[in-house]
Scaffold this active site. Structure first.
Site, PDB file in Angstrom:
ATOM      1  N   ASP A 267      42.957  30.437  41.342  1.00 36.16           N
ATOM      2  CA  ASP A 267      43.623  30.985  39.718  1.00 36.16           C
ATOM      3  C   ASP A 267      43.672  32.242  39.949  1.00 36.16           C
ATOM      4  OD1 ASP A 267      43.541  30.520  36.190  1.00 36.16           O
ATOM      5  OD2 ASP A 267      42.517  32.030  36.938  1.00 36.16           O
ATOM      6  N   TYR A 272      46.609  40.314  37.001  1.00 34.47           N
ATOM      7  CA  TYR A 272      45.454  40.473  38.070  1.00 34.47           C
ATOM      8  C   TYR A 272      46.013  41.683  38.970  1.00 34.47           C
ATOM      9  CZ  TYR A 272      43.062  36.373  35.851  1.00 34.47           C
ATOM     10  OH  TYR A 272      42.796  36.076  34.951  1.00 34.47           O
ATOM     11  N   LYS A 297      50.128  33.690  36.008  1.00 27.34           N
ATOM     12  CA  LYS A 297      49.896  33.144  34.060  1.00 27.34           C
ATOM     13  C   LYS A 297      51.191  33.847  34.078  1.00 27.34           C
ATOM     14  CE  LYS A 297      45.376  32.700  34.346  1.00 27.34           C
ATOM     15  NZ  LYS A 297      44.809  33.519  35.415  1.00 27.34           N
ATOM     16  N   HIS A 329      50.006  33.651  29.169  1.00 29.16           N
ATOM     17  CA  HIS A 329      48.339  34.041  29.409  1.00 29.16           C
ATOM     18  C   HIS A 329      47.260  34.340  28.113  1.00 29.16           C
ATOM     19  CE1 HIS A 329      46.133  37.028  32.199  1.00 29.16           C
ATOM     20  NE2 HIS A 329      45.363  35.940  31.617  1.00 29.16           N
TER      21      HIS A 329
HETATM   22  P1  NAP Z   1      32.391  33.980  35.978  1.00 26.95           P
HETATM   23  O1  NAP Z   1      32.501  33.475  37.069  1.00 26.95           O
HETATM   24  O2  NAP Z   1      31.894  33.860  35.167  1.00 26.95           O
HETATM   25  O3  NAP Z   1      31.627  35.876  36.738  1.00 26.95           O
HETATM   26  C1  NAP Z   1      31.698  36.129  38.215  1.00 26.95           C
HETATM   27  C2  NAP Z   1      30.653  37.524  38.072  1.00 26.95           C
HETATM   28  O4  NAP Z   1      29.682  36.294  38.549  1.00 26.95           O
HETATM   29  C3  NAP Z   1      31.383  37.401  38.810  1.00 26.95           C
HETATM   30  O5  NAP Z   1      30.789  39.460  38.901  1.00 26.95           O
HETATM   31  C4  NAP Z   1      30.560  37.120  40.459  1.00 26.95           C
HETATM   32  O6  NAP Z   1      29.892  38.390  41.578  1.00 26.95           O
HETATM   33  C5  NAP Z   1      29.055  36.585  39.672  1.00 26.95           C
HETATM   34  N1  NAP Z   1      28.796  35.639  40.313  1.00 26.95           N
HETATM   35  C6  NAP Z   1      29.556  34.714  41.026  1.00 26.95           C
HETATM   36  N2  NAP Z   1      29.025  33.614  41.393  1.00 26.95           N
HETATM   37  C7  NAP Z   1      27.582  33.695  41.706  1.00 26.95           C
HETATM   38  C8  NAP Z   1      26.446  32.582  42.361  1.00 26.95           C
HETATM   39  N3  NAP Z   1      26.926  31.990  42.309  1.00 26.95           N
HETATM   40  N4  NAP Z   1      25.554  33.790  41.679  1.00 26.95           N
HETATM   41  C9  NAP Z   1      25.287  34.876  40.945  1.00 26.95           C
HETATM   42  N5  NAP Z   1      26.608  35.343  40.529  1.00 26.95           N
HETATM   43  C10 NAP Z   1      27.353  34.877  40.765  1.00 26.95           C
HETATM   44  O7  NAP Z   1      33.864  35.466  35.828  1.00 26.95           O
HETATM   45  P2  NAP Z   1      35.428  36.141  35.814  1.00 26.95           P
HETATM   46  O8  NAP Z   1      35.555  35.483  37.841  1.00 26.95           O
HETATM   47  O9  NAP Z   1      35.069  37.461  35.013  1.00 26.95           O
HETATM   48  O10 NAP Z   1      36.151  35.139  35.739  1.00 26.95           O
HETATM   49  C11 NAP Z   1      36.058  33.778  36.539  1.00 26.95           C
HETATM   50  C12 NAP Z   1      37.977  33.897  36.765  1.00 26.95           C
HETATM   51  O11 NAP Z   1      38.452  33.214  35.255  1.00 26.95           O
HETATM   52  C13 NAP Z   1      38.724  35.299  36.837  1.00 26.95           C
HETATM   53  O12 NAP Z   1      38.578  35.592  38.067  1.00 26.95           O
HETATM   54  C14 NAP Z   1      39.393  34.388  36.768  1.00 26.95           C
HETATM   55  O13 NAP Z   1      40.721  34.144  36.801  1.00 26.95           O
HETATM   56  C15 NAP Z   1      39.788  33.590  35.046  1.00 26.95           C
HETATM   57  N6  NAP Z   1      40.303  34.754  33.854  1.00 26.95           N
HETATM   58  C16 NAP Z   1      40.950  34.374  33.202  1.00 26.95           C
HETATM   59  C17 NAP Z   1      41.299  35.254  31.820  1.00 26.95           C
HETATM   60  C18 NAP Z   1      42.386  34.589  30.803  1.00 26.95           C
HETATM   61  O14 NAP Z   1      42.317  35.417  30.125  1.00 26.95           O
HETATM   62  N7  NAP Z   1      43.137  33.122  31.194  1.00 26.95           N
HETATM   63  C19 NAP Z   1      40.180  36.100  31.330  1.00 26.95           C
HETATM   64  C20 NAP Z   1      39.142  36.406  32.031  1.00 26.95           C
HETATM   65  C21 NAP Z   1      38.926  34.959  33.555  1.00 26.95           C
HETATM   66  P3  NAP Z   1      30.613  38.207  43.117  1.00 26.95           P
HETATM   67  O15 NAP Z   1      31.422  38.277  43.118  1.00 26.95           O
HETATM   68  O16 NAP Z   1      29.861  39.332  43.789  1.00 26.95           O
HETATM   69  O17 NAP Z   1      29.809  36.540  43.800  1.00 26.95           O
END
Ligand code: NAP
Length: 490
Positions: A267, A272, A297, A329
């Site tokens: 994604d 980004y 997006k 988005h």
């Molecule tokens: P998330 O997936 O909820 O959390 C990511 C965080 O969790 C990072 O700090 C990561 O650190 C940590 N993490 C991941 N796997 C882990 C594990 N197994 N154990 C412990 N910590 C872990 O948040 P996000 O990456 O911000 O959101 C997910 C995705 O959603 C984004 O990357 C993006 O692609 C998408 N997104 C979309 C929107 C939208 O408006 N459409 C908004 C926000 C995000 P490490 O790197 O150290 O693993």
């Protein structure tokens, strides 16, 4: 002279076997109004059916009301067949030799229709409604059937009348659209309830929306996520890598790590600023392009105002031939315009599926009514502290896959969730990490996930969730953590 003509017509009808049936008085006398306000009133709808059109001819809105019930149940689109020359009360009067009498006595009569169906090719199921006139469908229904190619489509006739059944009125139509698959029709009387109509539709067992929330989790293996069938006809893995805030070489390495560990969904987004790196990593990975599903997006503002340029920019930066799915988005000015532009790229084969992000119940029905392709996916903030317990089943009922962003609470917001006592206890009992329990909880409630990580160990952990199962009571315990606590503004 007019009276004499009437008598002659009545005799002709008697000979043709029509005389016993009259124009249904409930549909007689004045034209119905355009009933496009059918919309969505029931929640959750019983039987969403893929790409449904409800075409109907109605003079007093008796047929129109049934058509609206069908639209409410199926989430289909209403189209009123409006005659170019409206029928007056006089035209419709029984056995007077008036216009309707004359048309029904003449199998070649083809009253002209005002306007037409926009994009008939996108409908799979067509409910076709009419009042019974002299035992038959009004001739304007013949005009309608001869106006389109129904190859590969299913037609479900329905009629309204006080007394006569649907009789041969539906089978007599078959020869006008021989390439369609015809389903036996049904008569309704005025005042038929929404529930009766919904039960009838349910009994037809039509092409119902695939259940986009019931994944075959048992077919998954650690390092190989199952897929969900999108309403666009493409399959998408239910676990992917989120790349928000991953830049440059960190981004490239994260994508390479994910692909080498079995991920097949990535994604990204224009916002980004990493589409170029993601394309590079995909090309470098050695994994065949067609095995990988890429979501990107475009953003409100300049991009929605000039969507063709924005879409082309993503295609150019990713440089992977086609884009599997493009999302808007956020809602915003020109969002319909931007979506319609993506539809054009779908028609050209440059984008395969379309979806939305940060869309909620308040906006979705209105939005869908303005576009041609139902979104295949909605990506929203979802995690145990913000579960969207109403939004998720509502979107599922529309056949739309729900994908969680911030599935672990969000970058910078994960500590409370990952140390939540309920979650860590469950994790301990399965010998899994808190992150794995949360991701498995998402999947078991029918929500697909894109956890973000740049840590290869976390990346592996997050796709190693197919060797355990949460019990109903564990699912309930996590559901009880709901706090309606959003971790970001949108
Ligand atoms: P998330 O997936 O909820 O959390 C990511 C965080 O969790 C990072 O700090 C990561 O650190 C940590 N993490 C991941 N796997 C882990 C594990 N197994 N154990 C412990 N910590 C872990 O948040 P996000 O990456 O911000 O959101 C997910 C995705 O959603 C984004 O990357 C993006 O692609 C998408 N997104 C979309 C929107 C939208 O408006 N459409 C908004 C926000 C995000 P490490 O790197 O150290 O693993």
């Amino acid at each position: 002279m007019k009276k004499l003509l009437g008598v002659v017509i009545v005799i002709i009808m008697a000979v043709l076997g029509f005389a016993a049936c009259g124009i249904d008085p409930s549909e007689n006398g004045g034209m119905g109004n355009n009933s496009s306000s059918g919309g969505v009133t029931n929640y959750p709808p019983a039987t969403a059916i893929n790409n449904t059109l409800i075409a109907y001819f109605s003079c007093t809105n008796t047929t129109g009301t049934i058509a609206q019930h069908i639209a409410t149940t199926t989430k289909g689109r209403l189209y009123e067949i409006v005659p170019e020359t409206p029928y007056t009360a006089e035209d419709l009067r029984y056995y007077t030799g008036g216009r309707a009498d004359q048309e029904q006595a003449d199998p070649t009569a083809r009253p002209q229709i005002n306007g037409g169906v926009d994009g008939m090719e996108k409908y799979d199921v067509i409910f076709l409604g009419y009042p019974i006139w002299h035992g038959q469908a009004p001739r304007i229904i013949s005009t309608f059937l001869e106006s389109y190619d129904f190859l590969g489509k299913t037609i479900v006739p329905f009629c309204t009348s006080h007394s006569s059944g649907i009789g041969s009125s539906d089978t007599n139509l078959h020869s006008l659209a021989p390439s369609a698959e015809w389903v036996s029709g049904r008569r309704f009387s005025s005042g038929t309830s929404q529930q009766t109509v919904a039960d009838w539709i349910d009994s037809l067992d039509l092409n119902k929306s695939a259940d986009v929330s019931d994944f075959d989790l048992k077919s998954g293996k650690n390092g190989s996520a199952p897929t969900v069938m999108l309403n666009s006809g493409y399959e998408m893995p239910i676990v992917g890598l989120g790349t928000y805030s991953l830049q440059g070489d960190t981004c490239r390495q994260s994508v390479l790590s994910a692909l080498s560990q079995g991920y097949r969904l990535i994604d990204t987004a224009h916002m980004y600023g990493n589409e170029r790196e993601i394309g590079e990593a995909i090309r470098q990975s050695g994994v065949p392009r067609e095995e990988i599903f890429v979501i990107t997006k475009i953003y409100p503002g300049e991009q929605f105002a000039n969507p063709e340029k924005a879409i082309q920019e993503s295609l150019d930066k990713l440089d992977i031939g086609y884009i599997d799915m493009m999302l808007l988005h956020h809602p915003g000015a020109n969002d319909v315009k931007a979506y319609l532009a993506i539809e054009k790229f779908v028609a050209q084969g440059k984008i395969r599926s379309i979806g939305l992000s940060n869309w909620y119940i308040e906006e979705i029905d209105d939005f869908i009514s303005k576009v041609n392709i139902t979104p295949a996916l909605i990506q929203n903030e979802i995690h145990p502290y913000y579960q969207e317990q109403t939004v998720v089943p509502y979107m599922h009922s529309l056949g739309i896959v729900m994908q969680a962003w911030y599935p672990l609470g969000g970058r910078g917001h994960t500590s409370a969730l990952l140390s939540d006592n309920t979650i860590t206890q469950i994790a301990k009992s399965h010998n899994k990490s808190a992150a794995q329990v949360i991701l498995r909880w998402h999947l078991q409630r029918g929500v697909v996930v894109i956890p973000g990580s740049s840590n290869p160990a976390h990346i592996l952990e997050n796709i190693s969730i197919f060797d355990f199962e949460l019990s109903d009571s564990e699912m309930d315990a996590i559901a009880a953590l709901e706090r309606n606590e959003k971790h970001d503004w949108y």
